[in-house]
Design a protein around this motif. Sequence first.
Motif, short mmCIF file in Angstrom:
data_model
loop_
_atom_site.label_atom_id
_atom_site.label_comp_id
_atom_site.label_asym_id
_atom_site.label_seq_id
_atom_site.Cartn_x
_atom_site.Cartn_y
_atom_site.Cartn_z
N ILE A 152 12.00 -1.54 -7.02
CA ILE A 152 10.67 -1.94 -6.53
C ILE A 152 10.35 -1.14 -5.28
O ILE A 152 11.25 -0.59 -4.64
CB ILE A 152 10.62 -3.46 -6.22
CG1 ILE A 152 11.67 -3.83 -5.15
CG2 ILE A 152 10.85 -4.29 -7.49
CD1 ILE A 152 11.57 -5.28 -4.68
N PRO A 153 9.06 -1.05 -4.92
CA PRO A 153 8.68 -0.26 -3.75
C PRO A 153 9.44 -0.71 -2.49
O PRO A 153 9.73 -1.90 -2.33
CB PRO A 153 7.18 -0.52 -3.60
CG PRO A 153 6.73 -0.88 -4.97
CD PRO A 153 7.87 -1.60 -5.62
N HIS A 154 9.75 0.25 -1.63
CA HIS A 154 10.55 -0.03 -0.42
C HIS A 154 9.81 -0.93 0.56
O HIS A 154 10.43 -1.57 1.40
CB HIS A 154 10.94 1.28 0.25
CG HIS A 154 9.74 2.07 0.67
ND1 HIS A 154 9.17 1.94 1.92
CD2 HIS A 154 8.97 2.97 0.00
CE1 HIS A 154 8.12 2.73 1.99
NE2 HIS A 154 7.97 3.37 0.85
N ASP A 155 8.49 -0.98 0.46
CA ASP A 155 7.74 -1.81 1.41
C ASP A 155 7.29 -3.13 0.78
O ASP A 155 6.29 -3.72 1.21
CB ASP A 155 6.53 -1.04 1.97
CG ASP A 155 5.56 -0.63 0.87
OD1 ASP A 155 5.94 -0.71 -0.32
OD2 ASP A 155 4.42 -0.25 1.21
N ALA A 202 3.51 -4.79 -2.36
CA ALA A 202 3.73 -3.73 -1.38
C ALA A 202 2.84 -3.96 -0.17
O ALA A 202 1.68 -4.35 -0.30
CB ALA A 202 3.45 -2.37 -2.00
N ARG A 203 3.40 -3.74 1.03
CA ARG A 203 2.65 -4.02 2.26
C ARG A 203 1.50 -3.06 2.48
O ARG A 203 0.60 -3.33 3.26
CB ARG A 203 3.58 -3.94 3.47
CG ARG A 203 4.58 -5.07 3.51
CD ARG A 203 5.40 -4.99 4.78
NE ARG A 203 6.62 -5.76 4.68
CZ ARG A 203 6.69 -7.08 4.91
NH1 ARG A 203 5.61 -7.73 5.27
NH2 ARG A 203 7.83 -7.71 4.79
N ARG A 204 1.55 -1.91 1.82
CA ARG A 204 0.50 -0.91 2.06
C ARG A 204 -0.87 -1.37 1.58
O ARG A 204 -1.89 -0.82 1.96
CB ARG A 204 0.87 0.42 1.40
CG ARG A 204 0.66 0.46 -0.11
CD ARG A 204 1.21 1.74 -0.70
NE ARG A 204 2.61 1.55 -1.01
CZ ARG A 204 3.11 1.48 -2.26
NH1 ARG A 204 2.30 1.60 -3.30
NH2 ARG A 204 4.39 1.29 -2.47
N HIS A 205 -0.89 -2.37 0.69
CA HIS A 205 -2.18 -2.83 0.17
C HIS A 205 -3.00 -3.46 1.29
O HIS A 205 -2.48 -4.18 2.11
CB HIS A 205 -1.96 -3.87 -0.92
CG HIS A 205 -1.53 -3.27 -2.22
ND1 HIS A 205 -2.33 -2.47 -2.97
CD2 HIS A 205 -0.35 -3.34 -2.87
CE1 HIS A 205 -1.67 -2.08 -4.05
NE2 HIS A 205 -0.47 -2.59 -4.00
N ASP A 206 -4.28 -3.20 1.27
CA ASP A 206 -5.14 -3.81 2.29
C ASP A 206 -6.01 -4.89 1.68
O ASP A 206 -6.95 -5.37 2.29
CB ASP A 206 -5.99 -2.75 2.98
CG ASP A 206 -6.96 -2.09 2.00
OD1 ASP A 206 -6.90 -2.43 0.79
OD2 ASP A 206 -7.74 -1.24 2.43
N GLY A 207 -5.71 -5.30 0.48
CA GLY A 207 -6.47 -6.37 -0.15
C GLY A 207 -7.47 -5.88 -1.16
O GLY A 207 -8.01 -6.63 -1.94
N SER A 208 -7.71 -4.58 -1.20
CA SER A 208 -8.67 -4.09 -2.19
C SER A 208 -8.14 -2.86 -2.94
O SER A 208 -8.72 -2.46 -3.93
CB SER A 208 -9.99 -3.72 -1.51
OG SER A 208 -9.75 -2.73 -0.55
N ASP B 181 -6.09 -16.55 3.07
CA ASP B 181 -7.19 -15.64 3.37
C ASP B 181 -7.49 -14.71 2.20
O ASP B 181 -6.86 -14.76 1.15
CB ASP B 181 -6.89 -14.85 4.65
CG ASP B 181 -5.54 -14.17 4.59
OD1 ASP B 181 -5.03 -13.97 3.46
OD2 ASP B 181 -4.98 -13.83 5.64
N GLU B 182 -8.50 -13.87 2.42
CA GLU B 182 -8.97 -12.94 1.38
C GLU B 182 -7.84 -12.00 0.93
O GLU B 182 -7.66 -11.78 -0.27
CB GLU B 182 -10.15 -12.14 1.95
CG GLU B 182 -10.73 -11.09 1.04
CD GLU B 182 -11.50 -11.68 -0.15
OE1 GLU B 182 -11.78 -12.90 -0.14
OE2 GLU B 182 -11.77 -10.91 -1.08
N ALA B 183 -7.06 -11.47 1.88
CA ALA B 183 -5.98 -10.56 1.52
C ALA B 183 -4.96 -11.25 0.63
O ALA B 183 -4.44 -10.65 -0.33
CB ALA B 183 -5.30 -10.03 2.78
N PHE B 184 -4.69 -12.52 0.93
CA PHE B 184 -3.71 -13.26 0.13
C PHE B 184 -4.24 -13.51 -1.28
O PHE B 184 -3.52 -13.39 -2.27
CB PHE B 184 -3.36 -14.58 0.83
CG PHE B 184 -2.24 -15.33 0.16
CD1 PHE B 184 -0.96 -14.80 0.14
CD2 PHE B 184 -2.47 -16.55 -0.45
CE1 PHE B 184 0.09 -15.49 -0.48
CE2 PHE B 184 -1.44 -17.24 -1.08
CZ PHE B 184 -0.16 -16.71 -1.09
#
Lengths: 214, 214
Positions: A152-155, A202-208, B181-184
């Motif tokens: 899985i992705p490292h983040d 992955a943490r890189r996602h910003d929600g969109s 929230d929206e990100a979640f």
Amino acid sequence: MTHDSSPAPIPRPGGRSSRIRDAVLAATLAEVADRGYTELSIGAIAERSGVHKTTIYRRWGSLEALLGAALESLTATPIAPADTGALESDLGSYASDIAQMLTGETGRVLRAVIGSDARRLDAVDGVRRELFASRRPLSEQIFVRAQRRGDIPHDTDATAAVDFLVAPLYFRLLLSEEPIDEAFARQAARATAAAARAGAFARRHDGSAPCATR
Amino acid sequence: MTHDSSPAPIPRPGGRSSRIRDAVLAATLAEVADRGYTELSIGAIAERSGVHKTTIYRRWGSLEALLGAALESLTATPIAPADTGALESDLGSYASDIAQMLTGETGRVLRAVIGSDARRLDAVDGVRRELFASRRPLSEQIFVRAQRRGDIPHDTDATAAVDFLVAPLYFRLLLSEEPIDEAFARQAARATAAAARAGAFARRHDGSAPCATR
């Protein structure tokens, strides 16, 4: 049955004092599971455990403190996630253990406590917070291992991924009240593993941002 | 404020009777959200709504029936899932609507009711069951559309998939108490879409089979 009026031997770990403690805590859990929090009383706990009310009050001070201690004892032994060597079977094994826990006495107690005004008590909320703080690092190891294997992705946000695995089980316990069986636990594991592999946590996602895989 | 002692006009829909109903139901929800179920009383609802206790008792009969009616009014308008043309954005839009609902008054009321002894009341349990029965078919349309587009396996269990989407949001509301929230919401959508595409909700699984994609 342990009775307060019996002669007191020299206190030692695992001795009479410990047996009284176990009997009272077990009776507290059984009472709250059977009758709910509103009807919980030290009197009923004393009767069920065979330990005198006075002893209970002297030791725990209040019903709230006793309930907190009982919940702590119930959750004292964490479910250690097995290392099966693969993400989905690690998750399946862990979800299956949680499902078993939730379909047993622990589930009945949790439902009675979380689904009652007892959840507002400081002692109960303290146990809830402590549980989250102490258990999450254990279960997150599943994802740490998968990251090391490059599955899985490292983040990957392991906290989010673990919550995603167990949330459907608690959803059934507290809301839909449908059976929490082995097949359902395996489905949650399959879904969480697929989502983790696809980079959904992955943490890189910003929600969109769209899904990314390594 | 609507007052029972004011002169009664000819009853008509949307008239005085309807205003009294709205005021009492809104006051019931606000009271339960603010003070919880244990402290809920017809007296406090009467005071908050400005409607006389006698009128409330005549119309609803009991606190339980009134709470049931108030919960029904709160959940009367279903969240209709938007058709955005793609699975993940359909899920994101729906999860985002649910997240907004749970962070508003509805969430406070749900937490107060589900996390209280009120959940054992027949009237409250009736609303819960009715909600599941009426809402699931609506949200399942998201997966029916995705199946028609060929985005996910044709034997996807839409009920399981929808529960998987919303369970993490309720988990935060009722257990971890972290922000919804929206990100979640978008993360839940991303994870559910990835799992559905990977066939994790396909009915052919028997609980141990590996993931399959079309």
